[in-house]
Motif scaffolding. Sequence first.
Motif, PDB file in Angstrom:
ATOM      1  N   PRO A 108      45.125  -8.280  76.124  1.00  0.00           N
ATOM      2  CA  PRO A 108      43.707  -7.474  76.358  1.00  0.00           C
ATOM      3  C   PRO A 108      42.902  -7.689  75.147  1.00  0.00           C
ATOM      4  CG  PRO A 108      45.460  -6.021  76.709  1.00  0.00           C
ATOM      5  CD  PRO A 108      46.169  -7.493  76.581  1.00  0.00           C
ATOM      6  N   THR A 109      43.716  -7.899  73.979  1.00  0.00           N
ATOM      7  CA  THR A 109      42.718  -7.792  72.668  1.00  0.00           C
ATOM      8  C   THR A 109      42.319  -9.060  72.289  1.00  0.00           C
ATOM      9  OG1 THR A 109      44.587  -7.609  71.138  1.00  0.00           O
ATOM     10  CG2 THR A 109      43.810  -5.727  72.154  1.00  0.00           C
ATOM     11  N   GLN A 110      42.746 -10.217  72.791  1.00  0.00           N
ATOM     12  CA  GLN A 110      42.676 -11.681  72.450  1.00  0.00           C
ATOM     13  C   GLN A 110      41.183 -11.870  72.045  1.00  0.00           C
ATOM     14  OE1 GLN A 110      44.747 -13.602  75.604  1.00  0.00           O
ATOM     15  NE2 GLN A 110      42.971 -15.107  75.608  1.00  0.00           N
ATOM     16  N   LYS A 111      40.923 -12.624  71.122  1.00  0.00           N
ATOM     17  CA  LYS A 111      39.578 -13.177  70.588  1.00  0.00           C
ATOM     18  C   LYS A 111      39.939 -14.778  70.389  1.00  0.00           C
ATOM     19  CE  LYS A 111      37.650  -8.825  69.078  1.00  0.00           C
ATOM     20  NZ  LYS A 111      37.119  -8.284  67.720  1.00  0.00           N
ATOM     21  N   LEU A 121      50.789   3.691  81.950  1.00  0.00           N
ATOM     22  CA  LEU A 121      51.614   2.488  81.331  1.00  0.00           C
ATOM     23  C   LEU A 121      50.838   2.007  80.151  1.00  0.00           C
ATOM     24  CD1 LEU A 121      53.175   0.746  84.492  1.00  0.00           C
ATOM     25  CD2 LEU A 121      54.336   2.001  82.810  1.00  0.00           C
ATOM     26  N   LYS A 122      49.564   1.913  80.273  1.00  0.00           N
ATOM     27  CA  LYS A 122      48.742   1.681  79.187  1.00  0.00           C
ATOM     28  C   LYS A 122      48.949   2.256  78.033  1.00  0.00           C
ATOM     29  CE  LYS A 122      43.919   0.600  78.327  1.00  0.00           C
ATOM     30  NZ  LYS A 122      42.416   0.680  78.754  1.00  0.00           N
ATOM     31  N   ARG A 123      49.011   3.458  77.982  1.00  0.00           N
ATOM     32  CA  ARG A 123      49.221   4.605  76.801  1.00  0.00           C
ATOM     33  C   ARG A 123      50.873   4.208  76.032  1.00  0.00           C
ATOM     34  NH1 ARG A 123      46.576   9.110  75.382  1.00  0.00           N
ATOM     35  NH2 ARG A 123      45.709   9.244  77.262  1.00  0.00           N
ATOM     36  N   TYR A 124      51.534   3.945  76.809  1.00  0.00           N
ATOM     37  CA  TYR A 124      52.994   3.770  76.875  1.00  0.00           C
ATOM     38  C   TYR A 124      53.248   2.330  76.175  1.00  0.00           C
ATOM     39  CZ  TYR A 124      57.988   2.922  77.244  1.00  0.00           C
ATOM     40  OH  TYR A 124      59.476   2.470  77.035  1.00  0.00           O
ATOM     41  N   ALA A 162      51.474  -3.382  72.757  1.00  0.00           N
ATOM     42  CA  ALA A 162      52.734  -4.483  72.525  1.00  0.00           C
ATOM     43  C   ALA A 162      52.352  -5.663  73.255  1.00  0.00           C
ATOM     44  CB  ALA A 162      53.880  -3.786  73.481  1.00  0.00           C
ATOM     45  N   TRP A 163      52.892  -6.926  72.700  1.00  0.00           N
ATOM     46  CA  TRP A 163      52.571  -8.160  72.979  1.00  0.00           C
ATOM     47  C   TRP A 163      53.101  -8.245  74.412  1.00  0.00           C
ATOM     48  CZ3 TRP A 163      49.751 -12.041  72.697  1.00  0.00           C
ATOM     49  CH2 TRP A 163      50.006 -13.090  72.942  1.00  0.00           C
ATOM     50  N   SER A 164      54.223  -7.686  74.892  1.00  0.00           N
ATOM     51  CA  SER A 164      54.698  -7.790  76.054  1.00  0.00           C
ATOM     52  C   SER A 164      55.374  -6.309  76.570  1.00  0.00           C
ATOM     53  CB  SER A 164      55.733  -8.900  76.499  1.00  0.00           C
ATOM     54  OG  SER A 164      56.205  -8.918  77.834  1.00  0.00           O
ATOM     55  N   LEU A 165      56.398  -6.009  76.345  1.00  0.00           N
ATOM     56  CA  LEU A 165      57.264  -4.926  76.744  1.00  0.00           C
ATOM     57  C   LEU A 165      57.667  -4.028  75.536  1.00  0.00           C
ATOM     58  CD1 LEU A 165      59.162  -6.395  79.850  1.00  0.00           C
ATOM     59  CD2 LEU A 165      57.448  -4.669  79.953  1.00  0.00           C
ATOM     60  N   ILE A 166      57.985  -4.497  74.321  1.00  0.00           N
ATOM     61  CA  ILE A 166      58.490  -3.845  73.300  1.00  0.00           C
ATOM     62  C   ILE A 166      57.219  -3.649  72.426  1.00  0.00           C
ATOM     63  CG2 ILE A 166      60.058  -4.037  71.225  1.00  0.00           C
ATOM     64  CD1 ILE A 166      61.585  -6.237  72.846  1.00  0.00           C
ATOM     65  N   ARG A 167      57.068  -2.271  72.411  1.00  0.00           N
ATOM     66  CA  ARG A 167      56.165  -1.663  71.053  1.00  0.00           C
ATOM     67  C   ARG A 167      56.839  -1.172  69.891  1.00  0.00           C
ATOM     68  NH1 ARG A 167      52.185   3.579  72.589  1.00  0.00           N
ATOM     69  NH2 ARG A 167      50.894   3.362  70.807  1.00  0.00           N
ATOM     70  N   GLU A 168      56.413  -1.747  68.906  1.00  0.00           N
ATOM     71  CA  GLU A 168      57.084  -1.279  68.016  1.00  0.00           C
ATOM     72  C   GLU A 168      56.369  -0.046  67.095  1.00  0.00           C
ATOM     73  OE1 GLU A 168      58.198  -4.531  65.100  1.00  0.00           O
ATOM     74  OE2 GLU A 168      58.042  -5.883  66.997  1.00  0.00           O
ATOM     75  N   PRO A 169      56.960   1.067  66.768  1.00  0.00           N
ATOM     76  CA  PRO A 169      56.361   2.086  66.299  1.00  0.00           C
ATOM     77  C   PRO A 169      55.650   1.759  64.835  1.00  0.00           C
ATOM     78  CG  PRO A 169      58.533   2.483  66.086  1.00  0.00           C
ATOM     79  CD  PRO A 169      58.263   1.531  67.228  1.00  0.00           C
TER      80      PRO A 169
END
Length: 323
Positions: A265-268, A226-229, A233-240
């Motif tokens: 997970p990437t937030q700063k 799921l992490k790779r898929y 993405a911010w939530s569920l929609i990964r824009e290519p």
Amino acid sequence: MSAIRKIRRLLTLLERLQSGRAYSTSELTHLCGVSRRTVFRDLKTLQDAGVQILYDAATQGYWLPIHTALPPAQLTLSETLSLLVLAQEAGGSRRAVPFQEAARDAALKLQSTLPSHLTHYVNDLTSSLKIQSEPLADHRHGREHYDRLIEGITSRRKVRLHYDSVAEQTQIQTLVSPYRLLFRRHAWYAIGRSSLHRSVRTFHIGRILESEVTDDPFQVPPRFSLKRYFGHAWSLIREPDARCEVTVRFQPMVARNVAEVCWHPTQKTLWNDDGTLDFTVTVDGIQEMSWWILSYGNQALVLKPEPLRKLIAERAREMAAQY
């Protein structure tokens, strides 16, 4: 007959037969909602699996010796309390996670095994601890589809779906190899390869109109996760091909609330001298995140990237025009 339904039926039989009393065939038939023939088959299945089922000729009933039950786990009070709260909240309220009623039933069984001197204490504590989940999607008609997807995952067989697709704005037919089920952001989703799209897709279980487990086998790719898929993405929609770094400045009124939550997970985060907060993430697409930013109204200002600034401004103008 669904394999999942059969497993549930066998577990129900085990639970009743090890209660200490004998159950007649007619009682078991009524209890499981199946024919006498099916009850006999289920009893034989349990016997073939090594379960010692006894028959009482006097009452014409079946039962299990007491020692057949699993030995109780040695749980501490803290462990017991945690399991009770999580199980009850996951399966016992209107806002419970759909299809997890078994968690509520497990909590009731666990609570019934507590020593009498702890029961009142635990009751007081569990009534004082509540987990308030987010509003949930309507899954009233999704149980059978959830069960079939679970069956497809466990038996590695494809599931044929008749699906009301939001992306295509029409109803579609596709053969799905279900890799994973995911509960996220209010609803259950099935993630798997779609024959129609020839790629891995996400399906909202509440939008499935019809489903059927087929005899077509499938294998989950070794590198799938799921992490790779979902990537970034911010939530569920990964824009290519849309990965970008986003920075949003939040005003002091909401800054602390934003900083206290792990949104991505990437937030700063960077605090400024005036009490504002600069929130930076790397995401695969800006569409999903734009709605989250808009929810903060004038308390959020996008610093970068420019396409997101323009998108927020356009939607703000359209909102103003509506009013």
